[in-house]
Design an enzyme around this catalytic site. Sequence first.
Site, mmCIF file in Angstrom:
data_model
loop_
_atom_site.group_PDB
_atom_site.id
_atom_site.type_symbol
_atom_site.label_atom_id
_atom_site.label_comp_id
_atom_site.label_asym_id
_atom_site.label_seq_id
_atom_site.Cartn_x
_atom_site.Cartn_y
_atom_site.Cartn_z
ATOM 1 N N CYS A 111 0.815 -1.227 0.000
ATOM 2 C CA CYS A 111 0.000 0.000 0.000
ATOM 3 C C CYS A 111 0.843 1.270 0.000
ATOM 4 O O CYS A 111 0.346 2.349 -0.308
ATOM 5 C CB CYS A 111 -0.942 0.003 1.193
ATOM 6 S SG CYS A 111 -1.971 -1.458 1.260
ATOM 7 N N HIS A 245 -3.245 7.104 3.462
ATOM 8 C CA HIS A 245 -3.674 5.819 2.914
ATOM 9 C C HIS A 245 -5.059 5.494 3.484
ATOM 10 O O HIS A 245 -5.289 5.620 4.680
ATOM 11 C CB HIS A 245 -2.662 4.738 3.312
ATOM 12 C CG HIS A 245 -3.081 3.365 2.922
ATOM 13 N ND1 HIS A 245 -3.594 3.070 1.674
ATOM 14 C CD2 HIS A 245 -3.070 2.191 3.608
ATOM 15 C CE1 HIS A 245 -3.877 1.787 1.626
ATOM 16 N NE2 HIS A 245 -3.581 1.224 2.784
ATOM 17 N N ASN A 275 -10.221 0.087 0.615
ATOM 18 C CA ASN A 275 -8.760 0.149 0.542
ATOM 19 C C ASN A 275 -8.307 -0.383 -0.819
ATOM 20 O O ASN A 275 -8.436 -1.579 -1.083
ATOM 21 C CB ASN A 275 -8.189 -0.689 1.693
ATOM 22 C CG ASN A 275 -6.674 -0.705 1.720
ATOM 23 O OD1 ASN A 275 -6.020 -0.251 0.791
ATOM 24 N ND2 ASN A 275 -6.128 -1.245 2.792
HETATM 25 O O1 UT7 Z 1 -3.427 -1.472 3.872
HETATM 26 C C1 UT7 Z 1 -3.237 -2.247 5.026
HETATM 27 C C2 UT7 Z 1 -4.464 -3.113 5.173
HETATM 28 N N1 UT7 Z 1 -4.891 -3.502 6.435
HETATM 29 C C3 UT7 Z 1 -5.410 -2.715 7.417
HETATM 30 O O2 UT7 Z 1 -5.342 -1.529 7.433
HETATM 31 C C4 UT7 Z 1 -6.098 -3.442 8.534
HETATM 32 C C5 UT7 Z 1 -5.921 -2.813 9.889
HETATM 33 N N2 UT7 Z 1 -6.888 -3.399 10.818
HETATM 34 C C6 UT7 Z 1 -8.188 -3.019 10.824
HETATM 35 O O3 UT7 Z 1 -8.573 -2.133 10.097
HETATM 36 C C7 UT7 Z 1 -9.118 -3.692 11.817
HETATM 37 O O4 UT7 Z 1 -8.357 -4.490 12.692
HETATM 38 C C8 UT7 Z 1 -10.217 -4.542 11.132
HETATM 39 C C9 UT7 Z 1 -11.177 -3.626 10.372
HETATM 40 C C10 UT7 Z 1 -9.587 -5.535 10.157
HETATM 41 C C11 UT7 Z 1 -11.006 -5.312 12.165
HETATM 42 O O5 UT7 Z 1 -11.601 -4.421 13.098
HETATM 43 P P1 UT7 Z 1 -11.593 -4.724 14.653
HETATM 44 O O6 UT7 Z 1 -12.354 -3.672 15.319
HETATM 45 O O7 UT7 Z 1 -10.140 -4.897 15.049
HETATM 46 O O8 UT7 Z 1 -12.411 -6.070 14.758
HETATM 47 P P2 UT7 Z 1 -11.936 -7.477 15.319
HETATM 48 O O9 UT7 Z 1 -10.948 -8.112 14.397
HETATM 49 O O10 UT7 Z 1 -11.515 -7.312 16.763
HETATM 50 O O11 UT7 Z 1 -13.263 -8.303 15.274
HETATM 51 C C12 UT7 Z 1 -14.345 -8.020 16.139
HETATM 52 C C13 UT7 Z 1 -15.486 -8.981 15.825
HETATM 53 C C14 UT7 Z 1 -15.062 -10.435 15.778
HETATM 54 O O12 UT7 Z 1 -16.105 -11.195 16.327
HETATM 55 P P3 UT7 Z 1 -16.006 -11.743 17.844
HETATM 56 O O13 UT7 Z 1 -14.790 -12.611 17.883
HETATM 57 O O14 UT7 Z 1 -15.876 -10.521 18.707
HETATM 58 O O15 UT7 Z 1 -17.287 -12.487 18.018
HETATM 59 C C15 UT7 Z 1 -14.979 -10.741 14.305
HETATM 60 O O16 UT7 Z 1 -15.224 -12.098 14.005
HETATM 61 O O17 UT7 Z 1 -16.015 -8.678 14.531
HETATM 62 C C16 UT7 Z 1 -16.102 -9.883 13.766
HETATM 63 N N3 UT7 Z 1 -15.955 -9.541 12.346
HETATM 64 C C17 UT7 Z 1 -16.996 -9.190 11.582
HETATM 65 N N4 UT7 Z 1 -18.300 -9.100 11.839
HETATM 66 C C18 UT7 Z 1 -19.113 -8.712 10.834
HETATM 67 C C19 UT7 Z 1 -14.819 -9.484 11.619
HETATM 68 N N5 UT7 Z 1 -15.118 -9.082 10.375
HETATM 69 C C20 UT7 Z 1 -16.463 -8.908 10.310
HETATM 70 C C21 UT7 Z 1 -17.344 -8.511 9.302
HETATM 71 N N6 UT7 Z 1 -18.659 -8.413 9.614
HETATM 72 N N7 UT7 Z 1 -16.947 -8.190 8.062
#
Ligand code: UT7
Length: 318
Positions: A111, A245, A275
């Site tokens: 990225c 970004h 993204n």
């Molecule tokens: O260019 C570089 C690319 N990458 C990035 O920039 C990624 C950086 N990271 C992030 O942006 C965030 O960590 C994410 C958006 C990927 C995730 O957000 P989060 O607030 O850290 O969520 P999480 O991973 O802690 O997940 C929370 C919950 C989980 O469920 P449980 O375990 O609490 O029951 C996930 O399974 O959200 C669930 N979950 C979803 N639910 C509905 C994960 N993805 C989804 C989804 N829809 N798409």
Amino acid sequence: MNFKIIGTGRACPACVKTNDDLTEFLDTSDEWIRTRTGIEERHVMQDGESISQLAVQAARAALENAETDPSELDFVICSTIRGDYITPSMACIVARDLGVRCMAFDLNAACSGFIYALDCAAGYFERGRAKKGLIVSAEAMSKMVDWQDRATCVLFGDAAGAAVLELGDNVLASQLSSNGNVDALNIPHVYGNSPFSHDDAQPSYLHMDGHEVYKFAVNAMATGLAETIQAAGLEQSQIDHVLPHQANMRIIQSAMKKLSIPHDRYRININRYGNTSSACIPVLLDELNQAGKLERGQILALTAFGGGLTNGAMVLRW
Ligand code: UT7
């Protein structure tokens, strides 16, 4: 001497998928995606479209905007994680379609690729090797994510952005780095069928530790920008436009809190694109340029992070 940007362009697939569209095959919701990331919709390539075609479209738009004939170009540099071929490079395909025979090569800094490409291009101008050049960042993210993994596939989109550069002195400072963290974000390569080595082929999908990347991103953006603005001899209050970004609105907001750049200077379009990896910044730049929001002499600060984990920042005069 380095360069000034004299034209920008962009191209996106026509197909737009909203968050609600994704709920038709994925256990997710518009509310989750919107509140956790700021994304509302993304462009996705369909049958018959190629990322090279998008790159060429963006390149042609930038050349038109710069009133530059392709024959004037001394280089074509493309940043991409995945062109249509491993070889030839996407840049060679863009050069072919533009009808030019100058040097052409790809660069992969995930990225951060657009900022890495700008920094690389600056070297050609400084060494007297170029008077004009083209950068294209084009990414087919929809071809690399696992569409059954809701934690990653909802985040990304496809797009291409381009910029035409001309000899000048508008780059005030830049900073690039990498930390060698392979596990946080990776996409395994194709394995071939060698009879001499039998690697355990892994599916070639994007794997990401979202929390790890998130932590890195906030720090990298805030520290990288602060140090680059200081290296340019400027105060943070002198930045007219920050082009971050577009990975997650919450990452941008957390970085904003660590910096003293007025919040109304941050430019955002993540809601409409998701993204698009290294294409995020040039697409945003072109939107601002086409909307007449950039005035000559204004100061732009670009900041990106991505697989590697890489980090890049650049401060330049428009
Ligand atoms: O260019 C570089 C690319 N990458 C990035 O920039 C990624 C950086 N990271 C992030 O942006 C965030 O960590 C994410 C958006 C990927 C995730 O957000 P989060 O607030 O850290 O969520 P999480 O991973 O802690 O997940 C929370 C919950 C989980 O469920 P449980 O375990 O609490 O029951 C996930 O399974 O959200 C669930 N979950 C979803 N639910 C509905 C994960 N993805 C989804 C989804 N829809 N798409």
